[in-house]
Design a protein around this motif. Sequence first.
Motif, PDB file in Angstrom:
ATOM      1  N   PHE A 135      25.334  57.439 -24.982  1.00  0.00           N
ATOM      2  CA  PHE A 135      25.437  56.407 -26.021  1.00  0.00           C
ATOM      3  C   PHE A 135      24.451  55.268 -25.748  1.00  0.00           C
ATOM      4  CE2 PHE A 135      27.742  52.348 -27.181  1.00  0.00           C
ATOM      5  CZ  PHE A 135      27.360  52.368 -28.505  1.00  0.00           C
ATOM      6  N   ILE A 136      24.408  54.800 -24.517  1.00  0.00           N
ATOM      7  CA  ILE A 136      23.499  53.699 -24.176  1.00  0.00           C
ATOM      8  C   ILE A 136      22.053  54.118 -24.398  1.00  0.00           C
ATOM      9  CG2 ILE A 136      22.644  52.265 -22.285  1.00  0.00           C
ATOM     10  CD1 ILE A 136      25.503  52.280 -21.168  1.00  0.00           C
ATOM     11  N   THR A 169      20.409  47.387 -24.925  1.00  0.00           N
ATOM     12  CA  THR A 169      21.645  48.070 -24.570  1.00  0.00           C
ATOM     13  C   THR A 169      22.743  47.580 -25.503  1.00  0.00           C
ATOM     14  OG1 THR A 169      22.402  46.383 -23.015  1.00  0.00           O
ATOM     15  CG2 THR A 169      20.920  48.110 -22.141  1.00  0.00           C
ATOM     16  N   VAL A 186      32.364  49.202 -23.992  1.00  0.00           N
ATOM     17  CA  VAL A 186      31.284  50.076 -24.452  1.00  0.00           C
ATOM     18  C   VAL A 186      31.684  51.536 -24.368  1.00  0.00           C
ATOM     19  CG1 VAL A 186      28.926  50.835 -23.953  1.00  0.00           C
ATOM     20  CG2 VAL A 186      29.478  48.397 -23.933  1.00  0.00           C
ATOM     21  N   LYS A 187      32.425  51.900 -23.328  1.00  0.00           N
ATOM     22  CA  LYS A 187      32.844  53.293 -23.175  1.00  0.00           C
ATOM     23  C   LYS A 187      33.704  53.749 -24.350  1.00  0.00           C
ATOM     24  CE  LYS A 187      35.085  56.461 -19.934  1.00  0.00           C
ATOM     25  NZ  LYS A 187      35.737  56.597 -18.596  1.00  0.00           N
ATOM     26  N   GLN A 188      34.614  52.893 -24.809  1.00  0.00           N
ATOM     27  CA  GLN A 188      35.469  53.240 -25.945  1.00  0.00           C
ATOM     28  C   GLN A 188      34.670  53.286 -27.250  1.00  0.00           C
ATOM     29  OE1 GLN A 188      38.964  50.806 -26.231  1.00  0.00           O
ATOM     30  NE2 GLN A 188      39.605  51.210 -24.097  1.00  0.00           N
ATOM     31  N   ASN A 207      29.619  60.799 -23.853  1.00  0.00           N
ATOM     32  CA  ASN A 207      29.795  59.915 -22.700  1.00  0.00           C
ATOM     33  C   ASN A 207      29.047  58.603 -22.931  1.00  0.00           C
ATOM     34  OD1 ASN A 207      26.946  60.287 -21.647  1.00  0.00           O
ATOM     35  ND2 ASN A 207      27.703  62.405 -21.487  1.00  0.00           N
ATOM     36  N   GLU A 208      29.359  57.642 -22.095  1.00  0.00           N
ATOM     37  CA  GLU A 208      28.772  56.315 -22.228  1.00  0.00           C
ATOM     38  C   GLU A 208      27.262  56.326 -21.985  1.00  0.00           C
ATOM     39  OE1 GLU A 208      29.426  51.812 -20.334  1.00  0.00           O
ATOM     40  OE2 GLU A 208      30.651  53.521 -19.678  1.00  0.00           O
ATOM     41  N   LYS A 209      26.817  57.153 -21.051  1.00  0.00           N
ATOM     42  CA  LYS A 209      25.400  57.193 -20.708  1.00  0.00           C
ATOM     43  C   LYS A 209      24.541  57.635 -21.888  1.00  0.00           C
ATOM     44  CE  LYS A 209      22.235  59.101 -17.240  1.00  0.00           C
ATOM     45  NZ  LYS A 209      22.131  59.976 -16.034  1.00  0.00           N
ATOM     46  N   ALA A 242      31.546  54.121 -27.472  1.00  0.00           N
ATOM     47  CA  ALA A 242      30.795  55.374 -27.407  1.00  0.00           C
ATOM     48  C   ALA A 242      31.652  56.541 -27.859  1.00  0.00           C
ATOM     49  CB  ALA A 242      30.294  55.604 -25.982  1.00  0.00           C
ATOM     50  N   GLU A 243      32.879  56.600 -27.370  1.00  0.00           N
ATOM     51  CA  GLU A 243      33.780  57.700 -27.730  1.00  0.00           C
ATOM     52  C   GLU A 243      34.126  57.669 -29.211  1.00  0.00           C
ATOM     53  OE1 GLU A 243      38.214  59.427 -26.525  1.00  0.00           O
ATOM     54  OE2 GLU A 243      37.335  57.720 -25.450  1.00  0.00           O
TER      55      GLU A 243
END
Length: 353
Positions: free
Chosen positions: A334-335, A345, A319-321, A330-332, A323-324
């Motif tokens: 994005f979620i 989510t 998920v972090k990738q 940042n991931e937060k 988001a980027e």
Amino acid sequence: MPNVNPPLQPQVDTAGPRAPRAVTPIAFVRAMCLALERQGQAPEPLLRQAQIAPSDLDRSEARINALQMEVFSGLAMRALDDEALGWFERPLPWGSYGMLARASLSSPTLGVALRRWCRHHGLLTRDITLGVDTADGTCRIVLTEYRPPGGDGRLREFCCVSVLRNIHGLACWLVDSRMPLLGASFAFAAPPHADVYPLLFDGPASFDAAETALRFDARYLDLPLKRDEAAMNQMLSRALAIQVRPYRRDRLLMQRVRQVLLAQPQQAHNAQDLAATLNTSTRTLHRQLRDEGTTLQALKDSVRRELAMALLQRSSRPVKQVAEASGFQNEKSFIRAFKGWTGKTPGEWRERS
């Protein structure tokens, strides 16, 4: 069959309750009077019905408004049973231009529609031909004369202006979008009323040119048609409106914004930099997107959502990738945004998709 009237007017000022401005040169009225007189018909009764003073015909500086021209041209077409108003060796019976418009309606894109329209116009008359040419990102609609419009050339300007305004207005209507012109050129000398051409053609005009043509961004040719048979029937009931309607929204601009955002999702894309990339002003960018019913932020959100969902569904990236890659800092954040879009989510959505 309903008629597509030739384009005889620049855009009407519709900002308020005032009457349309009188900006159309009297030379176009003279041209129609000449066509009527050649057929042995007196133009005076038609002039009176259109509330045009016959004495204005002798005043080269005289102008009439859009409604007057619409009424007079319609009356003249009916009287002559010629939608070309005397331009060509043989008349174009009532409904000819409507037939061309209908024949183009099933086209998948504007480019196909315009080429059909030009090809079919050649079936109506050989006095002129029309062609669509593209090179270096520019589309040219070229009008070639094989016989002087009107026989002796006195109707030449009226014919060239009308035919080009007609096809440009129809093109805008078919894709429901403003199509700003890069330029209009004419293979005749500048007329005394050349100052009106910036109103007749949304772009610079040149005279004594090598060809009579309109030029615009070729990317408009890829736009899909937005009209159906019901819309066509309604338009043909008063076709001059497609020539005078002040289209403000530009579907190509919105598509170009989306293309930039999709190609460079990780960049911030503030309005100033984006406007410079698209060769427009920040004010114009915001205004045209607003006229289209959207905003830059809404397009950013739409593109981010589209990218994120595609990556979640078609890849196993964390998920972090995702988001980027979708343009989030940042991931937060994005979620939080993703839950606003879907109520789930990213992980929950991925599991259920």
